[in-house]
Motif scaffolding. Structure first.
Motif, PDB file in Angstrom:
ATOM      1  N   UNK A   1      29.686  42.262  58.328  1.00 29.79           N
ATOM      2  CA  UNK A   1      31.118  42.421  58.658  1.00 29.79           C
ATOM      3  C   UNK A   1      31.613  42.502  57.230  1.00 29.79           C
ATOM      4  N   UNK A   2      32.474  44.248  57.802  1.00 26.84           N
ATOM      5  CA  UNK A   2      33.176  44.849  56.725  1.00 26.84           C
ATOM      6  C   UNK A   2      34.393  44.286  56.545  1.00 26.84           C
ATOM      7  N   UNK A   3      34.556  43.981  55.200  1.00 23.63           N
ATOM      8  CA  UNK A   3      36.382  42.999  54.956  1.00 23.63           C
ATOM      9  C   UNK A   3      37.744  44.674  54.936  1.00 23.63           C
ATOM     10  N   UNK A   4      38.872  44.287  55.226  1.00 25.75           N
ATOM     11  CA  UNK A   4      39.296  45.437  55.638  1.00 25.75           C
ATOM     12  C   UNK A   4      40.316  45.689  53.919  1.00 25.75           C
ATOM     13  N   UNK A   5      39.757  47.181  53.824  1.00 31.70           N
ATOM     14  CA  UNK A   5      40.020  47.510  52.447  1.00 31.70           C
ATOM     15  C   UNK A   5      41.210  48.735  52.545  1.00 31.70           C
ATOM     16  N   UNK A   6      42.873  48.005  52.643  1.00 30.89           N
ATOM     17  CA  UNK A   6      43.837  48.908  53.239  1.00 30.89           C
ATOM     18  C   UNK A   6      43.602  50.040  51.738  1.00 30.89           C
ATOM     19  N   UNK A   7      43.584  51.469  52.092  1.00 29.62           N
ATOM     20  CA  UNK A   7      44.014  51.775  50.966  1.00 29.62           C
ATOM     21  C   UNK A   7      45.646  53.061  51.430  1.00 29.62           C
ATOM     22  N   UNK A   8      45.673  53.381  52.546  1.00 30.07           N
ATOM     23  CA  UNK A   8      46.360  53.978  53.289  1.00 30.07           C
ATOM     24  C   UNK A   8      47.940  53.019  53.043  1.00 30.07           C
ATOM     25  N   UNK A   9      48.974  53.151  52.880  1.00 30.19           N
ATOM     26  CA  UNK A   9      50.355  52.233  53.058  1.00 30.19           C
ATOM     27  C   UNK A   9      51.665  52.874  51.743  1.00 30.19           C
ATOM     28  N   UNK A  10      52.162  51.754  51.974  1.00 33.97           N
ATOM     29  CA  UNK A  10      53.662  52.230  51.316  1.00 33.97           C
ATOM     30  C   UNK A  10      53.668  50.912  49.841  1.00 33.97           C
ATOM     31  N   UNK A  11      53.557  51.341  48.976  1.00 28.83           N
ATOM     32  CA  UNK A  11      53.909  49.940  47.513  1.00 28.83           C
ATOM     33  C   UNK A  11      55.042  50.557  47.695  1.00 28.83           C
TER      34      UNK A  11
END
Length: 161
Positions: free
Chosen positions: A131-141
């Motif tokens: 399993x590969x966990x989600x590691x969000x890098x694109x998005x708005x902080x």
């Protein structure tokens, strides 16, 4: 009967400039794109999602697989050789900015994937092997949103000046 005519040439000139400027916001969208690319690349250094959540660490199995390979690698999440960080790009139009990565693994890293989600090798080994966990890098902080507002405010001010 009384008639009052207001002659606000300065205000009318500013409004004309504003109308012409907002018809094509490409320069602002490009500046937003450049800003967001840098913000996204910085996430690789901090290991945090746009929401400020730390990325899951690489598993022992992943680290062991990398260690068996010929290449040097970084133990931090989403960084093996640094290539994916360098694939972040933007495209700007008159009304939008798109930030993305063309790295083959980017979508899986962003959203995660279950063991075997992409089938299996000829030998029956699941792809991915775990399993590969989600590691969000694109998005708005929140910081990104504030930066975009500042860019737009400055751009609007520059149009009417």
């Amino acid at each position: 009967m009384f008639r009052i005519d207001l002659k606000a040439e300065t205000a009318l000139t500013a409004l004309r400039k504003l109308k012409a400027g907002v018809a094509d916001m490409t320069p602002a969208m490009q500046e937003i794109g450049e800003f967001l690319v840098l913000q996204t690349q910085d996430r690789f250094d901090t290991g945090l999602s746009p929401d400020g959540i730390p990325w899951a660490p690489k598993t022992a199995a992943t680290l062991a697989a990398y260690a068996r390979g010929p290449d040097r690698f970084d133990t931090r999440p989403l960084i093996k050789t640094g290539t994916m960080r360098r694939t972040i790009f933007y495209q700007a139009t008159a009304t939008t900015t798109l930030v993305a990565s063309n790295a083959i693994q980017a979508a899986v890293m962003q959203g995660g994937a279950a063991k075997g989600a992409f089938g299996a090798t000829a030998g029956g080994v699941p792809i991915p092997f775990g399993n590969i966990p989600a590691r969000p890098f694109i998005g708005l902080s929140e910081e990104d949103e504030a930066g975009i507002v500042a860019i737009v405010e400055e751009w609007l001010t520059d149009i009417v000046d």
